[in-house]
Design a protein around this motif. Structure first.
Motif, PDB file in Angstrom:
ATOM      1  N   HIS A  22       0.835  -1.208   0.000  1.00 50.96           N
ATOM      2  CA  HIS A  22       0.000   0.000   0.000  1.00 50.96           C
ATOM      3  C   HIS A  22       0.873   1.263   0.000  1.00 50.96           C
ATOM      4  CE1 HIS A  22      -3.365  -2.639   0.837  1.00 50.96           C
ATOM      5  NE2 HIS A  22      -4.198  -1.614   0.821  1.00 50.96           N
ATOM      6  N   LEU A  23       1.908   1.282   0.836  1.00 54.25           N
ATOM      7  CA  LEU A  23       2.783   2.458   0.904  1.00 54.25           C
ATOM      8  C   LEU A  23       3.514   2.677  -0.418  1.00 54.25           C
ATOM      9  CD1 LEU A  23       4.304   1.945   4.476  1.00 54.25           C
ATOM     10  CD2 LEU A  23       2.808   3.822   3.770  1.00 54.25           C
ATOM     11  N   ALA A  24       3.971   1.575  -1.017  1.00 54.48           N
ATOM     12  CA  ALA A  24       4.686   1.699  -2.280  1.00 54.48           C
ATOM     13  C   ALA A  24       3.772   2.260  -3.374  1.00 54.48           C
ATOM     14  CB  ALA A  24       5.254   0.342  -2.694  1.00 54.48           C
ATOM     15  N   LEU A  25       2.546   1.761  -3.449  1.00 50.23           N
ATOM     16  CA  LEU A  25       1.631   2.235  -4.486  1.00 50.23           C
ATOM     17  C   LEU A  25       1.167   3.661  -4.228  1.00 50.23           C
ATOM     18  CD1 LEU A  25      -0.452  -0.995  -5.144  1.00 50.23           C
ATOM     19  CD2 LEU A  25       1.239   0.071  -6.654  1.00 50.23           C
ATOM     20  N   ARG A  26       1.011   4.005  -2.966  1.00 51.83           N
ATOM     21  CA  ARG A  26       0.646   5.392  -2.667  1.00 51.83           C
ATOM     22  C   ARG A  26       1.744   6.341  -3.140  1.00 51.83           C
ATOM     23  NH1 ARG A  26       0.622  10.142  -1.815  1.00 51.83           N
ATOM     24  NH2 ARG A  26      -0.408  11.297  -0.144  1.00 51.83           N
ATOM     25  N   GLY A  32       0.179  -3.188 -15.697  1.00 50.32           N
ATOM     26  CA  GLY A  32      -1.030  -3.859 -16.172  1.00 50.32           C
ATOM     27  C   GLY A  32      -2.293  -3.180 -15.690  1.00 50.32           C
ATOM     28  N   ALA A  33      -2.899  -3.757 -14.649  1.00 46.24           N
ATOM     29  CA  ALA A  33      -4.195  -3.258 -14.182  1.00 46.24           C
ATOM     30  C   ALA A  33      -4.151  -1.805 -13.739  1.00 46.24           C
ATOM     31  CB  ALA A  33      -4.704  -4.138 -13.035  1.00 46.24           C
ATOM     32  N   GLY A  34      -3.012  -1.360 -13.223  1.00 49.50           N
ATOM     33  CA  GLY A  34      -2.929   0.011 -12.731  1.00 49.50           C
ATOM     34  C   GLY A  34      -2.284   0.986 -13.684  1.00 49.50           C
ATOM     35  N   ALA A  35      -2.069   0.559 -14.942  1.00 50.85           N
ATOM     36  CA  ALA A  35      -1.303   1.383 -15.872  1.00 50.85           C
ATOM     37  C   ALA A  35      -2.019   2.676 -16.265  1.00 50.85           C
ATOM     38  CB  ALA A  35      -0.969   0.573 -17.126  1.00 50.85           C
ATOM     39  N   ASP A  36      -3.319   2.628 -16.415  1.00 47.23           N
ATOM     40  CA  ASP A  36      -4.055   3.794 -16.922  1.00 47.23           C
ATOM     41  C   ASP A  36      -4.768   4.572 -15.820  1.00 47.23           C
ATOM     42  OD1 ASP A  36      -3.326   3.157 -19.554  1.00 47.23           O
ATOM     43  OD2 ASP A  36      -4.989   1.737 -19.737  1.00 47.23           O
ATOM     44  N   ALA A  37      -4.341   4.375 -14.584  1.00 48.90           N
ATOM     45  CA  ALA A  37      -5.009   5.043 -13.466  1.00 48.90           C
ATOM     46  C   ALA A  37      -4.830   6.561 -13.548  1.00 48.90           C
ATOM     47  CB  ALA A  37      -4.441   4.535 -12.145  1.00 48.90           C
ATOM     48  N   THR A  38      -5.905   7.273 -13.222  1.00 44.66           N
ATOM     49  CA  THR A  38      -5.852   8.738 -13.133  1.00 44.66           C
ATOM     50  C   THR A  38      -6.327   9.142 -11.750  1.00 44.66           C
ATOM     51  OG1 THR A  38      -8.063   8.822 -14.125  1.00 44.66           O
ATOM     52  CG2 THR A  38      -6.176   9.123 -15.598  1.00 44.66           C
ATOM     53  N   PRO A  39      -5.463   8.986 -10.739  1.00 43.14           N
ATOM     54  CA  PRO A  39      -5.903   9.239  -9.357  1.00 43.14           C
ATOM     55  C   PRO A  39      -6.209  10.712  -9.111  1.00 43.14           C
ATOM     56  CG  PRO A  39      -3.860   7.944  -9.431  1.00 43.14           C
ATOM     57  CD  PRO A  39      -4.083   8.496 -10.797  1.00 43.14           C
ATOM     58  N   ILE A  40      -7.285  10.933  -8.374  1.00 46.00           N
ATOM     59  CA  ILE A  40      -7.585  12.278  -7.895  1.00 46.00           C
ATOM     60  C   ILE A  40      -7.456  12.342  -6.375  1.00 46.00           C
ATOM     61  CG2 ILE A  40      -9.035  13.000  -9.809  1.00 46.00           C
ATOM     62  CD1 ILE A  40     -11.479  12.186  -8.211  1.00 46.00           C
ATOM     63  N   ALA A  41      -7.223  11.187  -5.750  1.00 45.92           N
ATOM     64  CA  ALA A  41      -7.028  11.156  -4.306  1.00 45.92           C
ATOM     65  C   ALA A  41      -6.270   9.883  -3.942  1.00 45.92           C
ATOM     66  CB  ALA A  41      -8.371  11.196  -3.560  1.00 45.92           C
ATOM     67  N   LEU A  42      -5.295  10.021  -3.041  1.00 44.93           N
ATOM     68  CA  LEU A  42      -4.501   8.902  -2.550  1.00 44.93           C
ATOM     69  C   LEU A  42      -4.528   8.906  -1.034  1.00 44.93           C
ATOM     70  CD1 LEU A  42      -1.401   9.405  -4.891  1.00 44.93           C
ATOM     71  CD2 LEU A  42      -3.182   7.662  -5.149  1.00 44.93           C
ATOM     72  N   ALA A  79       5.442  10.920 -15.774  1.00 46.08           N
ATOM     73  CA  ALA A  79       6.617  10.518 -16.558  1.00 46.08           C
ATOM     74  C   ALA A  79       7.562   9.627 -15.761  1.00 46.08           C
ATOM     75  CB  ALA A  79       7.362  11.760 -17.046  1.00 46.08           C
ATOM     76  N   ARG A  80       7.469   9.677 -14.439  1.00 47.61           N
ATOM     77  CA  ARG A  80       8.378   8.879 -13.598  1.00 47.61           C
ATOM     78  C   ARG A  80       7.718   7.598 -13.091  1.00 47.61           C
ATOM     79  NH1 ARG A  80      10.392  12.546  -8.914  1.00 47.61           N
ATOM     80  NH2 ARG A  80      11.437  10.577  -8.376  1.00 47.61           N
ATOM     81  N   ARG A  81       6.494   7.336 -13.497  1.00 47.98           N
ATOM     82  CA  ARG A  81       5.785   6.144 -13.033  1.00 47.98           C
ATOM     83  C   ARG A  81       6.154   4.939 -13.897  1.00 47.98           C
ATOM     84  NH1 ARG A  81      -0.241   8.740 -12.545  1.00 47.98           N
ATOM     85  NH2 ARG A  81       0.277  10.433 -11.080  1.00 47.98           N
ATOM     86  N   THR A  82       7.262   4.325 -13.568  1.00 49.60           N
ATOM     87  CA  THR A  82       7.732   3.150 -14.295  1.00 49.60           C
ATOM     88  C   THR A  82       7.685   1.935 -13.381  1.00 49.60           C
ATOM     89  OG1 THR A  82      10.037   3.441 -13.626  1.00 49.60           O
ATOM     90  CG2 THR A  82       9.292   4.637 -15.600  1.00 49.60           C
ATOM     91  N   PRO A  83       7.645   0.735 -13.957  1.00 50.42           N
ATOM     92  CA  PRO A  83       7.692  -0.467 -13.120  1.00 50.42           C
ATOM     93  C   PRO A  83       8.919  -0.519 -12.216  1.00 50.42           C
ATOM     94  CG  PRO A  83       6.952  -1.023 -15.326  1.00 50.42           C
ATOM     95  CD  PRO A  83       7.373   0.411 -15.379  1.00 50.42           C
ATOM     96  N   ASP A  84      10.080  -0.086 -12.721  1.00 49.88           N
ATOM     97  CA  ASP A  84      11.284  -0.088 -11.884  1.00 49.88           C
ATOM     98  C   ASP A  84      11.121   0.857 -10.697  1.00 49.88           C
ATOM     99  OD1 ASP A  84      12.572  -1.942 -13.432  1.00 49.88           O
ATOM    100  OD2 ASP A  84      13.750  -0.475 -14.571  1.00 49.88           O
ATOM    101  N   ALA A  85      10.488   1.994 -10.927  1.00 46.25           N
ATOM    102  CA  ALA A  85      10.258   2.930  -9.817  1.00 46.25           C
ATOM    103  C   ALA A  85       9.348   2.301  -8.773  1.00 46.25           C
ATOM    104  CB  ALA A  85       9.649   4.228 -10.345  1.00 46.25           C
ATOM    105  N   ALA A  86       8.316   1.579  -9.213  1.00 45.29           N
ATOM    106  CA  ALA A  86       7.408   0.926  -8.275  1.00 45.29           C
ATOM    107  C   ALA A  86       8.145  -0.114  -7.438  1.00 45.29           C
ATOM    108  CB  ALA A  86       6.256   0.275  -9.038  1.00 45.29           C
TER     109      ALA A  86
END
Length: 283
Positions: free
Chosen positions: A65-69, A120-130, A77-84
């Motif tokens: 949860h902390l990592a995804l937040r 994959g499942a989270g690739a196209d997320a457009t969060p407005i709140a975390l 531009a910095r949201r890459t799998p390696d960054a996750a």
């Protein structure tokens, strides 16, 4: 004495005063529903009795949860799998694991999970709140809870809840009281339509969704009001000298093996043997 004066006295009479709103969270409501005794030992008794130590499954879930937040707080531009994967390392915690070898194994698994999820499942997320606190109130209760993520889909808000343990079933999103209450809270707090809720199982990338209507949301809200009132009535009975085991009865089940207050519950200990802190990691 004239009628106006009498009305003023009535307004000062405690019998005519409005009842205070009951304040609850989805977690408290779930605990009350699962086991009133655990509710008392967790939220009512003060000082609170000692609880068992950390469990690996909870630790693992918190790290993910902390990592995804942190990941979705990065510029796109910095949201890459390696960054996750790197954010798993930054937030890693080994509490509750059997030993260093097991902790290292699941650290690698968690890195893979989040890297594959954001691709994959989270690739196209457009969060407005975390990790946003949302709330909704009725004439009886105020419900406040913290969502994992709220996405924007057109004009609508969509509640997203991460899962790292058991893979959710097809109806779990619709049956989840917490998700329904988060949807109502998001609607109230963000001033957006919100009827869709989703469970995202990070290890597999599975998404289980439900779209509520006003009737189904009302059913969850009614059940929340009843649960909050039941917990409040039990607390009042206890404060008035009632028997704690009658006001807050145990509800033994297999989950007692994992309960963090089982040492204070003879019925729970008799129902299920204590499970090791890492037992929930088993397939």
């Amino acid at each position: 004495m004239d009628g106006g004066t009498q009305l003023g006295l009535d307004a000062l009479d405690p019998a005519f005063a409005p009842r205070p709103l009951l304040r609850v969270t989805p977690a408290r409501l779930a605990t009350w529903s699962d086991c009133p005794r655990r509710y008392r030992l967790t939220y009512v008794d003060r000082p609170a009795p000692p609880r068992s130590g950390a469990r690996a499954g909870s630790t693992l879930g918190a790290v993910v949860h902390l990592a995804l937040r942190a990941f979705y707080d990065l510029p796109p531009a910095r949201r890459t799998p390696d960054a996750a994967a790197g954010l798993v390392d930054r937030n890693w915690n080994s509490e509750g694991f059997r030993d260093g070898e097991q902790a290292a194994e699941f650290r690698l698994r968690a890195r893979e999970w989040v890297a594959e999820y954001v691709a994959g499942a989270g690739a196209d997320a457009t969060p407005i709140a975390l990790e946003r606190w949302v709330s909704v109130s009725t004439s009886r209760i105020v419900i406040r809870g913290r969502t994992d993520r709220i996405d924007e889909r057109g004009r609508e808000a969509v509640v997203v809840d991460y899962k790292t343990g058991r893979r959710p079933g097809a109806d779990d999103a619709r049956r989840s009281q917490a998700l329904a209450l988060y949807a109502l809270g998001a609607r109230s707090t963000l001033r957006r339509p919100c009827t869709r809720v989703e469970l995202h199982h990070v290890p597999t990338g599975d998404v289980v969704a439900a779209v509520h209507d006003e009737e189904s949301l009302r059913e969850h809200l009614d059940r929340a009001e009843d649960g909050a009132q039941g917990a409040a009535d039990a607390a009042n009975a206890l404060a008035g000298g009632g028997d704690p085991d009658l006001a807050f009865p145990a509800r033994p089940a297999a989950r007692c093996g994992f309960c963090d207050v089982r040492r204070h519950c003879p019925e729970g200990r008799a129902t299920a043997p204590e499970r090791e802190p890492w037992a929930s990691l088993e397939p």
